[in-house]
Design a protein around this motif. Structure first.
Motif, PDB file in Angstrom:
ATOM      1  N   CYS A 197       2.864   6.198   7.612  1.00  0.00           N
ATOM      2  CA  CYS A 197       3.796   5.721   6.587  1.00  0.00           C
ATOM      3  C   CYS A 197       3.631   6.459   5.259  1.00  0.00           C
ATOM      4  N   ILE A 198       2.435   6.427   4.701  1.00  0.00           N
ATOM      5  CA  ILE A 198       2.231   7.022   3.379  1.00  0.00           C
ATOM      6  C   ILE A 198       2.253   8.545   3.440  1.00  0.00           C
ATOM      7  N   ASN A 199       1.495   9.128   4.370  1.00  0.00           N
ATOM      8  CA  ASN A 199       1.420  10.591   4.432  1.00  0.00           C
ATOM      9  C   ASN A 199       2.771  11.234   4.722  1.00  0.00           C
ATOM     10  N   GLN A 200       3.625  10.545   5.481  1.00  0.00           N
ATOM     11  CA  GLN A 200       4.942  11.102   5.795  1.00  0.00           C
ATOM     12  C   GLN A 200       6.011  10.694   4.785  1.00  0.00           C
ATOM     13  N   GLY A 201       5.609   9.912   3.785  1.00  0.00           N
ATOM     14  CA  GLY A 201       6.533   9.565   2.710  1.00  0.00           C
ATOM     15  C   GLY A 201       7.656   8.641   3.112  1.00  0.00           C
ATOM     16  N   VAL A 202       7.389   7.722   4.048  1.00  0.00           N
ATOM     17  CA  VAL A 202       8.438   6.824   4.522  1.00  0.00           C
ATOM     18  C   VAL A 202       7.975   5.369   4.474  1.00  0.00           C
ATOM     19  N   LYS A 203       8.936   4.483   4.411  1.00  0.00           N
ATOM     20  CA  LYS A 203       8.665   3.053   4.296  1.00  0.00           C
ATOM     21  C   LYS A 203       8.516   2.413   5.670  1.00  0.00           C
ATOM     22  N   CYS A 204       7.386   1.735   5.877  1.00  0.00           N
ATOM     23  CA  CYS A 204       7.156   0.956   7.090  1.00  0.00           C
ATOM     24  C   CYS A 204       7.121  -0.519   6.710  1.00  0.00           C
ATOM     25  N   GLY A 205       7.007  -1.361   7.709  1.00  0.00           N
ATOM     26  CA  GLY A 205       6.786  -2.776   7.460  1.00  0.00           C
ATOM     27  C   GLY A 205       5.298  -3.055   7.470  1.00  0.00           C
ATOM     28  N   THR A 206       4.859  -3.825   8.451  1.00  0.00           N
ATOM     29  CA  THR A 206       3.439  -4.164   8.567  1.00  0.00           C
ATOM     30  C   THR A 206       2.748  -3.384   9.679  1.00  0.00           C
ATOM     31  N   THR A 207       3.494  -2.532  10.378  1.00  0.00           N
ATOM     32  CA  THR A 207       2.933  -1.726  11.462  1.00  0.00           C
ATOM     33  C   THR A 207       3.394  -0.278  11.304  1.00  0.00           C
ATOM     34  N   PRO A 208       2.656   0.675  11.877  1.00  0.00           N
ATOM     35  CA  PRO A 208       3.033   2.093  11.755  1.00  0.00           C
ATOM     36  C   PRO A 208       4.096   2.491  12.773  1.00  0.00           C
ATOM     37  N   THR A 209       5.207   1.770  12.747  1.00  0.00           N
ATOM     38  CA  THR A 209       6.306   2.033  13.673  1.00  0.00           C
ATOM     39  C   THR A 209       7.626   2.014  12.917  1.00  0.00           C
TER      40      THR A 209
ATOM     41  N   TYR B  30       0.867  -1.166   0.000  1.00  0.00           N
ATOM     42  CA  TYR B  30       0.000   0.000   0.000  1.00  0.00           C
ATOM     43  C   TYR B  30       0.910   1.224   0.000  1.00  0.00           C
ATOM     44  N   GLY B  31       0.806   2.057  -1.037  1.00  0.00           N
ATOM     45  CA  GLY B  31       1.709   3.192  -1.142  1.00  0.00           C
ATOM     46  C   GLY B  31       1.092   4.340  -1.903  1.00  0.00           C
ATOM     47  N   SER B  32       1.949   5.158  -2.496  1.00  0.00           N
ATOM     48  CA  SER B  32       1.491   6.296  -3.285  1.00  0.00           C
ATOM     49  C   SER B  32       2.507   6.612  -4.368  1.00  0.00           C
TER      50      SER B  32
END
Length: 376
Positions: free
Chosen positions: A362-374, A209-211
Motif C-alpha cells: 500500500c504505502i510503497n506503491q503509493g496507493v490506498k488500501c483498507g485494512t488488508t494489502p489487497t 498508516y501512510g506517508s
C-alpha cells in the motif's frame, strides 16, 4: 476569581498528596462502539518536544465553561512540584534499538514482493486500522513507567493488558486486542475527554498508516520496541478557529459556532466533534525511545526525504483520528487541560510479518488500501 482559586487550591492539594506517595485520581468510564470514519487532514502545527507530561491536577468543576488558560497554567505550575519518582520517570532516557533483531526484520521486509495493484485504487499511500476502547485509567507506560495512577486519565485502544508497567514485548504476547486488524497488538492512548466533569465516550478511533514523503517507496516497517508521543500535554494555549494548534473540528456537518471560550467547536445537526494527531515520517535508526519520547523521530529534511535530514529512516506516518458522540459546545476539557494539550502515545506491537505486506503493497506503491494489502 473564586472558580480559579478553588481550582488552584485543588491542584496544590493534589501535589501535596502526591509528594507523600498518594495520588488523587479522577476516575471515569464509558465506552462507545467503534465505527468507520472519514479521512481527515493531519492537524497543522505539531507541538515542540518537551520533557514529559505534568502530573494531572485534581479539578473542581463549578461551571459549565471550559477551564480558562490562566487556570490551566496555574494547574501545570502546581503539578510541576509532584513527587520526585514521577519526575524521574518522565525524563526517561535514550533506548537503543535491538540492531540484530531490526536487521533481521528489515531484511525480511525488503525481500517481500508487493501485491499487484488492481481496480484503480486511489493514489494515496495508506492503509488503516479501526479500534474500539480497551480501557480507561490514569496510567502511562511511556511517561510514568511502573507508576500506576501517576498520570492524568487516558483512553486506551489495543490490548486490555496495557498498564503502567506494560512493555512492547508484553503487547506482542497479548492474546487479544480491541483493534480489528489481526497482527496489530500496538497500544494507543490519548487524554480522556470530559464534559462538565463526565467522560465523553469516543464514537470511533481510526489509525491511518501512510506517508507524506516525496517518495513513499522508501518507507520501511516500524522498528521493534518503538514507543513515541505526538503532541504536548504541557501546551496550554487558546485554540480559536483556524489557529493552527491541535484542534477539534466538526465531521458530518458544518461548524456553526464556537464555545464561549472559543476553544471548542459547535457542530450542526448530524455532526460529531473530531480531532486528528499525526506522528512524524522519519526515525533516527538508532533509538526506540528518547528522554522526551519524541527526539528519536522527526520530520523529513529540506528535500522532502528522510535521508536528507537528521532522521534517515522512513517509517509510516501515523495519523490517529478520534470522533466523539457530541456536537461540541461548552463545558469540555481534556484530562490534560485545554485542546492544545491533545497528544497521543503509541507503543509498537505489530507483528512484522503482518505490517510488512501492508507497507510494501500500500504505502510503497503509493496507493490506498483498507485494512488488508489487497485491492478487492
Amino acid at each position: 476569581m473564586r472558580i480559579h482559586s478553588r481550582a488552584v487550591l485543588a491542584v496544590v492539594t493534589a501535589s501535596v498528596l502526591a509528594a507523600g506517595g498518594l495520588y488523587l485520581i479522577i476516575a471515569g468510564s464509558g465506552e462507545g462502539p467503534g465505527a468507520g470514519v472519514p479521512r481527515a487532514q493531519p492537524v497543522a502545527g505539531q507541538a515542540k518536544a518537551t520533557t514529559g507530561e505534568a502530573t494531572p491536577p485534581a479539578t473542581a468543576t463549578t461551571s459549565a465553561a471550559s477551564p480558562s488558560p490562566s487556570t490551566i497554567q496555574a494547574s501545570a505550575s502546581a503539578s510541576a512540584g509532584a513527587s520526585a519518582p514521577a519526575r524521574q520517570a518522565a525524563r526517561g532516557g535514550w533506548v537503543k534499538v535491538d540492531q540484530a533483531l531490526w536487521k533481521k526484520q528489515l531484511a525480511a521486509f525488503k525481500a517481500l514482493k508487493p501485491a499487484p495493484v488492481r481496480n484503480n485504487p486511489v493514489k494515496v499511500p495508506e492503509f488503516h486500522v479501526d479500534c474500539t476502547v480497551a480501557k480507561q485509567s490514569p496510567d502511562d507506560a511511556i511517561v510514568f513507567p511502573n507508576l500506576p495512577g501517576a498520570s492524568h486519565m487516558h483512553t486506551f485502544f489495543g490490548p486490555d493488558i496495557i498498564g503502567a508497567s506494560t512493555t512492547t514485548k508484553d503487547l506482542l504476547a497479548a492474546e487479544k486486542t480491541s483493534c480489528r486488524t489481526k497482527g496489530d497488538n500496538s497500544a494507543y492512548w490519548m487524554p480522556q475527554l470530559t464534559r462538565n466533569g463526565k467522560p465523553v465516550p469516543p464514537h470511533g478511533f481510526r489509525i491511518y498508516y501512510g506517508s507524506r514523503l516525496k517518495d513513499p517507496s522508501r518507507t520501511t516497517i516500524l522498528p521493534p520496541g518503538l514507543v513515541m508521543i505526538a503532541g504536548d500535554a504541557k501546551r496550554q494555549e487558546p485554540t480559536p478557529k483556524d489557529s493552527g494548534i491541535n484542534q477539534f473540528w466538526c465531521a458530518g456537518a458544518a461548524e456553526v459556532g464556537r464555545s464561549a471560550d472559543g476553544n471548542w467547536p459547535k457542530c450542526g445537526t448530524g455532526g460529531r466533534m473530531i480531532i486528528s494527531i499525526t506522528f512524524p515520517d522519519c526515525w533516527d535508526g538508532k533509538h526506540v525511545d528518547s528522554p522526551d519520547h519524541r527526539s528519536h523521530v522527526g520530520p523529513a529534511g529540506p528535500d522532502g526525504t528522510c535521508a536528507g535530514g537528521r532522521f534517515p529512516v522512513a517509517i509510516p506516518s501515523i495519523s490517529e483520528l478520534f470522533t466523539y458522540d457530541t456536537r461540541g459546545g461548552d463545558g469540555f476539557a481534556l484530562s490534560s487541560g485545554l485542546p492544545s494539550s491533545a497528544h497521543m502515545d503509541m507503543m509498537n506491537g505489530w507483528d512484522p510479518a503482518v505490517l510488512g505486506p501492508l507497507v510494501r503493497t500500500c504505502i510503497n506503491q503509493g496507493v490506498k488500501c483498507g485494512t488488508t494489502p489487497t485491492f478487492d
